[in-house]
Motif scaffolding. Structure first.
Motif, mmCIF file in Angstrom:
data_model
loop_
_atom_site.group_PDB
_atom_site.id
_atom_site.type_symbol
_atom_site.label_atom_id
_atom_site.label_comp_id
_atom_site.label_asym_id
_atom_site.label_seq_id
_atom_site.Cartn_x
_atom_site.Cartn_y
_atom_site.Cartn_z
ATOM 1 N N LYS A 38 27.923 36.872 37.644
ATOM 2 C CA LYS A 38 29.149 37.374 37.029
ATOM 3 C C LYS A 38 29.930 36.237 36.389
ATOM 4 O O LYS A 38 29.845 35.089 36.778
ATOM 5 C CB LYS A 38 30.014 38.083 38.071
ATOM 6 N N HIS A 122 35.130 41.663 44.259
ATOM 7 C CA HIS A 122 36.017 41.909 43.124
ATOM 8 C C HIS A 122 36.441 43.379 43.150
ATOM 9 O O HIS A 122 35.634 44.260 43.427
ATOM 10 C CB HIS A 122 35.303 41.599 41.811
ATOM 11 N N ASP A 124 38.682 46.232 40.775
ATOM 12 C CA ASP A 124 39.495 46.525 39.606
ATOM 13 C C ASP A 124 40.586 47.524 39.982
ATOM 14 O O ASP A 124 40.695 47.963 41.127
ATOM 15 C CB ASP A 124 38.634 47.037 38.443
ATOM 16 N N PRO A 229 40.052 40.913 37.149
ATOM 17 C CA PRO A 229 39.350 41.254 38.396
ATOM 18 C C PRO A 229 38.220 40.312 38.785
ATOM 19 O O PRO A 229 37.991 40.107 39.986
ATOM 20 C CB PRO A 229 38.829 42.674 38.123
ATOM 21 N N LEU A 230 37.493 39.742 37.834
ATOM 22 C CA LEU A 230 36.394 38.857 38.194
ATOM 23 C C LEU A 230 36.874 37.500 38.696
ATOM 24 O O LEU A 230 36.078 36.711 39.210
ATOM 25 C CB LEU A 230 35.441 38.665 37.008
ATOM 26 N N ASN A 231 38.167 37.233 38.551
ATOM 27 C CA ASN A 231 38.708 35.964 39.026
ATOM 28 C C ASN A 231 39.609 36.133 40.240
ATOM 29 O O ASN A 231 40.393 35.234 40.571
ATOM 30 C CB ASN A 231 39.473 35.253 37.897
ATOM 31 N N LEU A 233 39.242 37.521 44.333
ATOM 32 C CA LEU A 233 38.399 38.008 45.415
ATOM 33 C C LEU A 233 39.242 38.685 46.479
ATOM 34 O O LEU A 233 40.308 38.173 46.864
ATOM 35 C CB LEU A 233 37.619 36.851 46.040
#
Length: 351
Positions: A38, A122, A124, A229-231, A233
């Motif tokens: 990712k 992750h 969202d 969202p990918l950054n 946790l």
């Protein structure tokens, strides 16, 4: 020897894991490393050792669409910021220091950093409750206030100025339309791209007079620069680490808040979950001390930015990079929906 687990020929090259770990004797001996799939910038690896698990980051000098230079001083500044934020209780994953006290390891001209592995997922906006959305806004406000405190002595880099010029966007639309129409054979993505480009050109012609003034009305300060969202946790309901600080810089803070909400809370059909946005924005305003007028100006500038932005299509047609293609349906629909529901979106951020 590090055993690299590969599932695709497109994965990044094998890093010099053994040589890196020798700079961190407490990290143990390498057993295996696995590229992290990712994320779109830099290269990351999960490294297993005799002492546990770590995240190894390869800081690339440049990326084709990334303005960050990746120079040594910039990376060190990012590292110092996360270390200080961690001391303030902000959930981050700061880099480890090697035997020389450095957080950047340079091998054959390439820069690496070692972090403890953080177990988390992750999430969202569709996976967040209203209460969790509120907490997300408060967290981003805490990040901005924390950065104001820890970066006080750092001279800010130049900040962007002009909002996108629709004349330039019209030129880009024509270029991308030509590229999409020349694809052979054209697939469903190309057909959607053509539809959205034609649609966006009509919207810009209608709204060109609404270009935001320069400079904007939002307070400038140090921001994460890529809060999505990918950054972030999560462990259960709780955020445990904000990662990837490569775009740490000075920008209008409220614009980062709006930009993040437009990523977290966009639905697959391009609509924003406005009730969650409202909870998030209220918490952000309280945490960051931002007023409704500041958020309103930020909403307008980010809306205009989205109306003029085609980064996914530039990646696909100029660079032949399709990694971001799955994001295009929702992102392109959002610009249209946001224009139609402009007042409702503004109220959600300021009410």
């Amino acid at each position: 020897m590090c055993r690299v687990l590969r599932s695709s020929v497109t994965l990044p090259p094998v890093p010099p894991v053994g040589e890196v770990l020798r700079r961190y004797p407490d990290a143990g001996e390498p057993l295996a490393c696995e590229p992290i799939g990712k994320g779109l910038l830099n290269h990351g690896y999960r490294v297993s050792t005799t002492h546990g698990a770590y995240f190894l980051k390869h800081h690339l000098d440049k990326h084709h669409l990334d303005d960050a230079s990746g120079d040594h001083a910039t990376i060190v500044r990012q590292h110092r910021a996360t270390q200080q934020l961690h001391s303030l209780g902000v959930p981050v994953a700061p880099p480890l220091s090697d035997t020389e006290g450095d957080t950047v390891t340079v091998i054959d001209g390439q820069r690496y950093a070692l972090h403890r592995w953080v177990d988390g997922l992750h999430r969202d906006g569709t996976q967040l409750t209203t209460a969790q959305s509120r907490r997300l806004g408060a967290l981003l406000g805490a990040v901005h206030m924390g950065l104001e405190q820890v970066m006080e002595a750092d001279p800010p880099p130049p900040v962007r100025g002009q909002s996108p010029d629709p004349a330039d966007t019209f030129t880009l639309i024509d270029e991308l339309l030509t590229a999409a129409r020349r694809m052979g054979p054209r697939d469903a993505f190309d057909e959607l791209a053509v539809h959205r480009l034609v649609e966006r050109r009509a919207l810009l012609e209608q709204h060109a007079h609404r270009r935001p003034p320069t400079p904007g009305g939002s307070a400038r300060g140090w921001v994460h620069g890529d809060f999505h969202p990918l950054n972030l946790l999560y462990r259960g309901a709780d955020p445990v680490a904000i990662v990837d600080w490569d775009r740490l810089g000075v920008q209008p803070r409220a614009e980062e808040a709006v930009r993040a909400a437009a990523i977290f809370f966009v639905r697959p059909d391009g609509k924003l979950a406005l009730e969650k946005v409202r909870a998030y924005a209220r918490a952000y305003r309280r945490s960051a001390g931002a007023g409704a007028a500041e958020l309103a100006a930020a909403v307008h500038r980010v809306w205009w930015e989205r109306l003029n932005d085609f980064w996914i299509l530039r990646w696909r047609y100029r660079l032949h990079d399709r990694r971001a293609d799955p994001q295009f349906p929702a992102v392109s629909a959002l610009a249209v929906w946001w224009t139609r529901e402009y007042e409702a979106v503004g109220e959600a951020f300021t009410g």
